[in-house]
Motif scaffolding. Structure first.
Motif, PDB file in Angstrom:
ATOM      1  N   ILE A  77     -43.163  25.103 -62.206  1.00  0.00           N
ATOM      2  CA  ILE A  77     -42.472  26.203 -62.879  1.00  0.00           C
ATOM      3  C   ILE A  77     -43.490  27.263 -63.258  1.00  0.00           C
ATOM      4  N   PRO A  79     -43.632  31.973 -64.067  1.00  0.00           N
ATOM      5  CA  PRO A  79     -42.888  33.235 -64.023  1.00  0.00           C
ATOM      6  C   PRO A  79     -42.594  33.620 -62.571  1.00  0.00           C
ATOM      7  N   TRP A 100     -38.276  32.856 -65.199  1.00  0.00           N
ATOM      8  CA  TRP A 100     -39.212  31.890 -64.640  1.00  0.00           C
ATOM      9  C   TRP A 100     -38.498  31.151 -63.521  1.00  0.00           C
ATOM     10  N   ALA A 128     -41.030  26.535 -70.235  1.00  0.00           N
ATOM     11  CA  ALA A 128     -40.809  27.965 -70.030  1.00  0.00           C
ATOM     12  C   ALA A 128     -40.398  28.641 -71.339  1.00  0.00           C
ATOM     13  N   ALA A 133     -40.136  32.565 -71.889  1.00  0.00           N
ATOM     14  CA  ALA A 133     -39.190  32.884 -70.811  1.00  0.00           C
ATOM     15  C   ALA A 133     -37.799  33.145 -71.392  1.00  0.00           C
ATOM     16  N   VAL A 136     -34.464  30.653 -67.001  1.00  0.00           N
ATOM     17  CA  VAL A 136     -35.096  29.916 -65.907  1.00  0.00           C
ATOM     18  C   VAL A 136     -34.134  29.922 -64.725  1.00  0.00           C
TER      19      VAL A 136
END
Length: 189
Positions: A77, A79, A100, A128, A133, A136
């Motif tokens: 994982i 960005p 992300w 994330a 983030a 996701v």
């Protein structure tokens, strides 16, 4: 079994999940979406592992699932802007949100069918979120219950992401192992 998901920071543990059995093999190391295609094609054998070691010095490359001290699962994982998904023509951008991407889930043989992929998805989402983030995205296979070759199941399957609170965001023109991939998203804000 108690599974704990932690940031992927230990090279040996990352190698256990995504490294080759033979040091000279030019396997993925989960680099194909993380680095530019040209660089990915230039790295061979042990160079791939050394590149991963260098990347780990800059920070985690995803998350690992552990059963005690044993690494049993991996999820990549990062960005989306830092991956090849930023420029991928087959997987659309839904909007300009700095999402992300969660693109690879791998559970070691002998540990499958125990819920580890579900723990990895949740652990990746938590990772994330902790790094700011707003959402996701994942690009799993929409296999509609059909059997999938384990080698190509790395993208995950739609039903597992739905179970983790992801919703369909867009169709893609990407096909993997004969199955269409869909863009799934989980909002975090």
């Amino acid at each position: 079994m108690t599974i704990e998901v932690r940031p992927a920071t230990v090279f040996e543990d990352v190698r256990t999940l995504v490294g080759p059995k033979r040091p000279d093999a030019s396997v993925c190391w989960c680099l194909s979406y993380r680095i530019p295609s040209k660089l990915n094609n230039e790295l061979h054998g042990p160079e791939r592992g050394e590149y991963v070691r260098t990347l780990l010095e800059q920070g985690p490359l995803g998350v690992l699932a552990y059963d005690g001290d044993e690494p049993v699962g991996w999820a990549a994982i990062a960005p989306r802007a830092d991956t090849s998904f930023a420029r991928n023509r087959k997987i659309p951008h839904v909007d300009d949100l700095p999402v992300w991407s969660l693109w690879c889930i791998r559970v070691r043989p002998g540990h499958r069918g125990q819920g580890i992929s579900h723990a990895l998805i949740e652990g990746a989402v938590d990772f994330a979120r902790e790094h700011g983030a707003p959402a996701v995205e994942a690009y799993p296979l929409d296999n509609q219950g059909a059997k999938i070759d384990q080698t190509m199941a790395y993208a995950g399957i739609r039903k597992n992401f739905e179970a983790a609170g992801f919703t369909w965001a867009a169709d893609t023109t990407s096909v993997l192992a004969g199955h269409p991939r869909v863009l799934m998203r989980r909002e975090l804000t």
